[in-house]
Design a protein around this motif. Structure first.
Motif, PDB file in Angstrom:
ATOM      1  N   MET A 137       0.923  -1.200  -0.073  1.00 39.91           N
ATOM      2  CA  MET A 137      -0.236   0.071   0.062  1.00 39.91           C
ATOM      3  C   MET A 137       0.694   1.249   0.005  1.00 39.91           C
ATOM      4  O   MET A 137       0.674   2.268  -0.863  1.00 39.91           O
ATOM      5  CB  MET A 137      -0.928  -0.049   1.240  1.00 39.91           C
ATOM      6  N   ALA A 138       1.883   1.165   0.761  1.00 43.02           N
ATOM      7  CA  ALA A 138       2.883   2.147   0.829  1.00 43.02           C
ATOM      8  C   ALA A 138       3.413   2.613  -0.540  1.00 43.02           C
ATOM      9  O   ALA A 138       3.684   3.782  -0.964  1.00 43.02           O
ATOM     10  CB  ALA A 138       3.914   2.043   1.944  1.00 43.02           C
ATOM     11  N   PHE A 139       4.032   1.508  -1.207  1.00 37.57           N
ATOM     12  CA  PHE A 139       4.466   1.778  -2.734  1.00 37.57           C
ATOM     13  C   PHE A 139       3.735   2.109  -3.524  1.00 37.57           C
ATOM     14  O   PHE A 139       4.076   3.114  -4.510  1.00 37.57           O
ATOM     15  CB  PHE A 139       5.126   0.314  -2.959  1.00 37.57           C
ATOM     16  N   PHE A 140       2.417   1.624  -3.669  1.00 37.83           N
ATOM     17  CA  PHE A 140       1.586   1.848  -4.894  1.00 37.83           C
ATOM     18  C   PHE A 140       0.647   3.425  -4.616  1.00 37.83           C
ATOM     19  O   PHE A 140       0.273   3.868  -5.426  1.00 37.83           O
ATOM     20  CB  PHE A 140       0.637   0.699  -5.181  1.00 37.83           C
ATOM     21  N   PHE A 141       0.525   3.623  -3.168  1.00 36.93           N
ATOM     22  CA  PHE A 141      -0.359   4.783  -2.954  1.00 36.93           C
ATOM     23  C   PHE A 141       0.440   5.880  -2.386  1.00 36.93           C
ATOM     24  O   PHE A 141      -0.072   7.076  -2.763  1.00 36.93           O
ATOM     25  CB  PHE A 141      -1.620   4.322  -2.184  1.00 36.93           C
ATOM     26  N   LEU A 142       1.145   5.517  -1.310  1.00 33.02           N
ATOM     27  CA  LEU A 142       1.848   6.678  -0.836  1.00 33.02           C
ATOM     28  C   LEU A 142       3.134   7.292  -1.209  1.00 33.02           C
ATOM     29  O   LEU A 142       3.286   8.508  -1.302  1.00 33.02           O
ATOM     30  CB  LEU A 142       2.116   6.481   0.898  1.00 33.02           C
ATOM     31  N   LEU A 143       3.880   6.358  -1.904  1.00 37.37           N
ATOM     32  CA  LEU A 143       5.148   6.798  -2.549  1.00 37.37           C
ATOM     33  C   LEU A 143       4.928   7.753  -3.723  1.00 37.37           C
ATOM     34  O   LEU A 143       5.710   8.714  -3.522  1.00 37.37           O
ATOM     35  CB  LEU A 143       5.847   5.483  -3.082  1.00 37.37           C
ATOM     36  N   PRO A 144       4.075   7.361  -4.501  1.00 33.29           N
ATOM     37  CA  PRO A 144       3.568   8.540  -5.716  1.00 33.29           C
ATOM     38  C   PRO A 144       3.354   9.996  -4.946  1.00 33.29           C
ATOM     39  O   PRO A 144       3.447  11.061  -5.788  1.00 33.29           O
ATOM     40  CB  PRO A 144       2.635   7.970  -6.390  1.00 33.29           C
ATOM     41  N   MET A 145       2.807  10.057  -3.824  1.00 31.14           N
ATOM     42  CA  MET A 145       2.417  11.229  -3.230  1.00 31.14           C
ATOM     43  C   MET A 145       3.222  11.953  -2.241  1.00 31.14           C
ATOM     44  O   MET A 145       2.868  12.626  -1.545  1.00 31.14           O
ATOM     45  CB  MET A 145       1.131  11.008  -2.603  1.00 31.14           C
ATOM     46  N   LEU A 146       4.520  11.327  -2.271  1.00 31.43           N
ATOM     47  CA  LEU A 146       5.681  11.617  -1.166  1.00 31.43           C
ATOM     48  C   LEU A 146       6.035  13.094  -1.282  1.00 31.43           C
ATOM     49  O   LEU A 146       5.892  13.656  -0.242  1.00 31.43           O
ATOM     50  CB  LEU A 146       6.796  10.592  -1.388  1.00 31.43           C
ATOM     51  N   PRO A 147       6.194  13.583  -2.488  1.00 33.16           N
ATOM     52  CA  PRO A 147       6.386  15.045  -2.427  1.00 33.16           C
ATOM     53  C   PRO A 147       5.536  16.073  -1.834  1.00 33.16           C
ATOM     54  O   PRO A 147       5.401  16.933  -1.128  1.00 33.16           O
ATOM     55  CB  PRO A 147       6.827  15.469  -3.919  1.00 33.16           C
ATOM     56  N   THR A 148       4.270  15.670  -2.196  1.00 38.56           N
ATOM     57  CA  THR A 148       2.896  16.303  -1.810  1.00 38.56           C
ATOM     58  C   THR A 148       2.682  16.258  -0.463  1.00 38.56           C
ATOM     59  O   THR A 148       2.725  17.316   0.377  1.00 38.56           O
ATOM     60  CB  THR A 148       1.705  15.612  -2.421  1.00 38.56           C
TER      61      THR A 148
END
Length: 544
Positions: free
Chosen positions: A254-265
């Motif tokens: 879940m962290a890889f697919f959902f949170l990682l792309p949103m990391l800068p935000t």
């Protein structure tokens, strides 16, 4: 040379982490074990203690190993164990904060020599004090930790010139996650992978997103320790290992697919501009979110795992799979094994004496028998159990134990030998006991059988609580003294019964000799049971 220096620095850091864990365990003593067992009754408390203890100990692997051992020995329920392990996942993220602040954001090199010197002095001068010696070892380890971090940080300076950073940037993110999985599985330490990721991020060898992917992979790869520790072990260990792996796999994906792309935000929302603080924040964040999602469902999650990996109701508990590397759990497991051996021996003795358990008021204290079958099969099983217990106790004595733990282990082995020897004494006269009903003199047989049955009903009813309950030493000593006197009196009474008939029928003197010998052996049996209580001391009943 820079790469070699980094490897040396990493080795020093890992050794320091091991020393820090060992020192804190030594100074904490048995209180650490009781913390985990007595204060993890709810989902929230078990997870909270997992977080706090792991953050304090700086080792999720040590906490997981202890919990695995306690659950395997059925000292801690699976529900509690899962809560602690899931909490430990969040607690281990504290290592990243410590490394970032102490190793990269603060210059603590001036403290290395004082920490090493003070810690060494305490370790040498406080040899008789377990807690002070442990504190000294922890201080030495913390000094080495700072030194190792500094070596790694310096070795990374200029390393970017040796690596084609552009090519590293072209690698897909999933490759970095796979690298994290492999590194954590091989090194058996997510903390080590976190240090590598922070060091490379600090030297701008990798970007923040790539370093975050490595950390996600490390979280998943570190579950290999639990998996390896459960292979070929009890179903309880397998249940806990599966709970750990499934939780980490779901949370990390879940962290890889959902949170990682949103990391800068996400970092922009919290106004975190520093990449290193961003990495440790992200690590703590996805572990916290995973814990908050699972915590309300923990009881259902536990039941689901128990349905997937059900316990074999007919399979006895294997008390000796608990690793001796965790002496707190191993000693508790040994104590539980000793109580099981006592129950097996006494239940077998009741069968030899032809006494029903239902006639004993204290029989409810006994554990269910660990084996079934004929008397001979159960006796052979009892001897094997004794051998396994003594062998395990011998291995455990080689571990670093406190004085009380060492005494308990010694008492368990001595008492087990005495109990099984008493059972052998009874086994050897079992045939004679059976012949009482068909004795050449039926009246003598009935009278002698009634005398022995009446005595042992009262004797065992008094003895069982002394073996299993934590009574005051003074009470036990007085009770044992009175029971010894009663045993002597019973032998005299039994001999008088036989003598009374022998004087009337001197022609059958050889048959009467058999009953005199039976009285003597039963007297020895009772005396050996009392000897087992004296050798058992008070530690075995207070261990759990």
């Amino acid at each position: 040379m820079r790469i070699l220096a980094f490897i040396f620095g990493l080795a020093i850091f890992l050794y320091a982490m091991y020393g820090l864990e060992k020192g804190i365990r030594l100074s904490a003593g048995e209180g650490f074990k009781h913390w985990i067992i007595n204060r993890t009754n709810s989902a929230t408390s078990s997870a909270a203690y997992g977080v706090v203890v792991t953050a304090f100990m700086q080792s999720s692997s040590m906490v997981s190993l202890l919990v695995l051992a306690l659950v395997s020995a059925q000292i801690m329920p699976l529900f509690n164990g899962i809560g602690v392990v899931l909490g430990a996942n969040l607690g281990t993220t504290v290592t990243g904060w410590v490394v970032t602040i102490v190793g990269f954001k603060m210059d603590l090199q001036a403290l290395v020599v004082p920490l090493l010197g003070l810690g060494a002095a305490m370790s040498l001068l406080a040899r008789k004090s377990r807690k002070l010696r442990g504190t000294g070892q922890a201080l030495v380890a913390f000094g080495l930790l700072i030194f190792g971090l500094d070596v790694m940080k310096d070795s990374m300076t200029g390393l970017s010139e040796m690596i084609d950073i552009q090519k590293l940037g072209e690698l897909p993110t999933w490759v970095y996650m796979l690298i994290g999985v492999v590194l954590a599985a091989v090194m058996q330490s997510s903390s080590a992978v976190m240090i590598i990721a922070l060091s490379m991020l600090n030297s701008e060898i990798v970007q923040l997103t790539d370093a975050a992917a490595v950390v996600i992979g490390a979280d998943l790869g570190t579950t290999s320790t639990t998996v390896l520790g459960s292979l070929g072990q009890s179903v309880f260990k397998k249940q806990l290992a599966f709970a750990h792996v499934f939780f980490n796999a779901l949370v990390n994906l879940m962290a890889f697919f959902f949170l990682l792309p949103m990391l800068p935000t996400i970092l922009g929302y919290f106004s975190i501009a520093d990449a290193m603080f961003g990495l440790v924040t992200f690590h703590s964040m996805f572990n916290l979110l995973g814990l908050l999602i699972f915590l309300p469902l923990l009881r259902y999650y536990t039941r689901w795992i128990q349905r997937i990996l059900p316990q074999d109701a007919g399979k006895p508990i294997d008390y000796f799979v608990v690793p001796i590397e965790v002496p707190e759990a191993a000693v508790d497991s040994l104590s539980s094994a000793w109580k099981q051996l006592c129950s097996d021996a006494l239940k077998l003795n009741l069968r030899a004496l032809n006494i029903s358990e239902n006639t004993l008021t204290s029989a409810a204290i006994l554990n269910p028998a660990s084996s079934t079958g004929s008397f001979e099969d159960r006796y052979e099983g009892l001897k094997k159990f004794e051998s396994d217990l003594i062998r395990y106790a011998g291995r455990l004595q080689q571990s670093p134990l406190s004085a009380q733990q060492s005494q308990l282990v010694s008492e368990a082995a001595d008492s087990a030998r005495t109990l099984v020897y008493a059972s052998k004494t009874l086994k050897d006269v079992r045939h004679d006991l059976e012949q009482l009903e068909t004795a050449f003199n039926a009246k003598l047989g009935r009278e002698l059988e009634q005398a022995h049955t009446g005595f042992f009903l009262e004797f065992l009813d008094d003895l069982i609580p002394l073996l299993f309950l934590a009574e005051e030493p003074e009470y036990v000593a007085e009770k044992v003294y009175r029971m010894k006197q009663a045993n002597e009196k019973h032998q005299r009474l039994a001999n008088e019964i036989v003598s009374g008939y022998a004087t009337k029928d001197s022609k059958a003197i050889t048959q009467f000799s058999t009953w005199f010998n039976l009285n003597l052996e039963l007297h020895h049996y009772a005396r050996n049971l009392l000897n087992a209580i004296e050798r058992e001391g008070r530690h075995l009943n207070s261990a759990n």
